[in-house]
Design an enzyme around this catalytic site. Structure first.
Site, short mmCIF file in Angstrom:
data_model
loop_
_atom_site.label_atom_id
_atom_site.label_comp_id
_atom_site.label_asym_id
_atom_site.label_seq_id
_atom_site.Cartn_x
_atom_site.Cartn_y
_atom_site.Cartn_z
N HIS A 1 -7.63 10.65 3.91
CA HIS A 1 -7.12 9.67 4.97
C HIS A 1 -7.87 9.68 6.76
O HIS A 1 -7.35 10.91 6.47
CB HIS A 1 -6.27 9.47 4.79
CG HIS A 1 -4.92 8.46 3.12
ND1 HIS A 1 -4.43 9.04 2.28
CD2 HIS A 1 -5.31 7.01 2.86
CE1 HIS A 1 -3.41 7.91 1.58
NE2 HIS A 1 -4.59 6.51 1.73
N GLY A 2 -7.97 8.43 6.82
CA GLY A 2 -7.86 8.89 8.42
C GLY A 2 -9.51 9.61 8.56
O GLY A 2 -10.41 9.31 7.11
N SER B 1 -12.03 4.63 5.00
CA SER B 1 -12.90 4.82 6.42
C SER B 1 -13.88 6.18 7.16
O SER B 1 -13.06 7.29 6.57
CB SER B 1 -11.73 4.81 7.75
OG SER B 1 -11.33 3.30 7.72
N GLU C 1 -1.43 6.20 -8.52
CA GLU C 1 -2.35 7.57 -8.31
C GLU C 1 -2.43 8.08 -9.09
O GLU C 1 -1.06 8.58 -9.10
CB GLU C 1 -1.56 7.39 -6.93
CG GLU C 1 -2.81 8.67 -6.13
CD GLU C 1 -2.49 8.46 -4.78
OE1 GLU C 1 -2.77 9.83 -4.05
OE2 GLU C 1 -2.51 7.77 -3.47
N ASP D 1 1.16 -1.12 0.08
CA ASP D 1 -0.18 0.47 -0.30
C ASP D 1 0.97 1.30 -0.15
O ASP D 1 1.92 1.49 0.86
CB ASP D 1 -0.94 0.28 1.53
CG ASP D 1 -2.27 1.02 0.96
OD1 ASP D 1 -1.95 2.01 2.21
OD2 ASP D 1 -2.49 1.71 0.17
N HIS D 2 0.59 2.04 -1.09
CA HIS D 2 1.60 3.54 -0.81
C HIS D 2 2.69 3.08 -0.97
O HIS D 2 3.48 3.68 -0.11
CB HIS D 2 1.28 4.54 0.30
CG HIS D 2 -0.42 4.80 0.21
ND1 HIS D 2 -0.73 5.94 -0.72
CD2 HIS D 2 -1.79 4.38 0.90
CE1 HIS D 2 -2.28 6.03 -0.86
NE2 HIS D 2 -2.48 5.46 0.51
N ASN E 1 -9.82 0.40 -0.50
CA ASN E 1 -9.11 0.39 0.64
C ASN E 1 -9.42 1.22 2.66
O ASN E 1 -10.25 2.33 2.83
CB ASN E 1 -8.00 1.46 0.37
CG ASN E 1 -7.34 1.23 -0.48
OD1 ASN E 1 -7.87 0.20 -1.61
ND2 ASN E 1 -5.93 1.49 -0.61
N ILE E 2 -9.58 0.56 3.46
CA ILE E 2 -9.62 0.31 4.32
C ILE E 2 -8.53 0.04 5.73
O ILE E 2 -8.31 -0.77 5.51
CB ILE E 2 -11.15 -0.03 4.78
CG1 ILE E 2 -12.39 -0.16 4.04
CG2 ILE E 2 -11.63 -0.52 6.72
CD1 ILE E 2 -13.66 1.21 4.38
O1 G3H Z 1 -4.11 3.18 2.21
C1 G3H Z 1 -5.18 2.92 3.07
C2 G3H Z 1 -6.45 3.96 2.12
O2 G3H Z 1 -6.13 4.60 1.88
C3 G3H Z 1 -6.70 3.93 4.17
O3 G3H Z 1 -7.81 4.89 4.41
O4 G3H Z 1 -7.44 5.30 7.11
O5 G3H Z 1 -8.94 6.58 6.12
O6 G3H Z 1 -9.06 3.53 6.09
P1 G3H Z 1 -8.38 4.81 6.13
ZN ZN Z 2 -4.82 5.17 1.01
#
Ligand code: G3H
Ligand code: ZN
Length: 287
Positions: free
Chosen positions: A178-179, A210, A136, A85-86, A229-230
């Site tokens: 994010h977050g 999220s 991305e 991820d990222h 993505n979560i």
């Molecule tokens: O790449 C991971 C996600 O984008 C997680 O995002 O923590 O807001 O669910 P989140």
């Molecule tokens: Zn992300």
């Protein structure tokens, strides 16, 4: 059951107008909790690790071996994608070497031409090993494990150029963050999502899943989002259940201080959260 790459899973999701969950793992409990949920729902799942979480757990090889050995001892039969991820350029190459079946090269903070060139290189390296690639365009607001974004909306022409490199799925900035989402958040930018979905063939990825209201996630999936993505949602659920355990004084009863007991409610809360989200995403059971 060995890992699979993401192509089939996410292409089918785009065609079927549903999504498949991409859940960040942070340790052993997270890994078991996510696998348990996917097996109980009998659905495919993507397990992803950020650069920071891999460093916290040890390294990319350790994370991969943890997931695949938990799959062995838990008799997991559903398809699982092992994803970075990222990732920056070095991390993406390292995970391709380590045998991940999917990698994200996040070049959003690079000048566009450099993001494009490096994406091409990662696609060439990954596809030579039948590994899927996520890239991305634009950026996701907020901060994800040290990755900071302003929340720029993805430019449609740039997205088309990145898609033309052969990436297998594409993350686009559509006002997602994010977050935790601030109270004054304006919601997802559906007009931009429509413009992108009309011209981008590969499945689209929704980061910052999220905290987005369910109806907006479901609408976005209908429009072309296939990977959601979560991370934070599971972290919040784990913390709340663990707090409840402690506040109930259970850690002071008998051997309630044993980490296998102290972390159990939190782990179950992750499983419950993942299962609830799998229902939202409409991921069909494996035949
Ligand atoms: O790449 C991971 C996600 O984008 C997680 O995002 O923590 O807001 O669910 P989140
Ligand atoms: Zn992300």
């Amino acid at each position: 059951m060995s890992f699979v790459n993401g192509n089939e899973i996410f292409t089918a999701a785009r065609k079927g107008h549903y999504a498949v969950g991409a859940f960040n793992t942070n340790n052993l409990e997270w890994t078991r909790a996510i696998l348990k949920a996917a097996q109980e729902k009998n659905t495919p799942v993507l397990i992803q690790v950020s650069m920071g979480a891999a460093k916290y757990m040890g390294d990319y090889k350790l994370v991969k071996s943890l997931v695949e050995n938990e799959m062995r001892v838990m008799n997991i039969t559903v398809p699982v994608v092992m994803h970075l991820d990222h990732g920056n350029y070095e991390a993406a190459k390292e995970c391709i070497e380590a045998g991940y079946t999917s990698v994200m090269f996040d070049g959003h903070d690079l000048p566009f031409e450099e993001n494009l060139e490096k994406t091409k290189e990662i696609v060439a390296l990954a596809h030579a090993k039948n590994i899927s690639v996520e890239a991305e365009v634009g950026s996701i607001g907020g901060e994800e494990d040290g990755i900071i974004g302003e929340g720029e909306l993805a430019d449609v022409e740039e997205a088309k150029k990145i898609a033309a490199t052969g990436v297998d799925y594409l993350a686009c900035g559509i006002g997602n963050i994010h977050g935790k989402y601030p109270a004054n958040w304006k919601g997802l930018h559906f007009d931009r999502l429509k413009e992108l979905a009309d011209v981008i063939e590969p499945p689209l990825v929704l980061h910052g899943g999220s905290g987005i209201p369910q109806e907006q996630v479901v609408k976005a999936i209908k429009m072309g989002i296939s990977k959601v993505n979560i991370n934070t949602e599971c972290q919040l659920a784990f913390a709340a259940a663990t707090r409840k355990y402690i506040e109930a004084g259970k850690d002071q009863q008998g051997k309630g201080y044993d980490p296998r007991k102290l972390l159990a409610d939190g782990a179950q809360a992750i499983t419950d959260t993942v299962e609830e989200i799998i229902d939202w995403l409409g991921t069909p059971a494996v035949k």
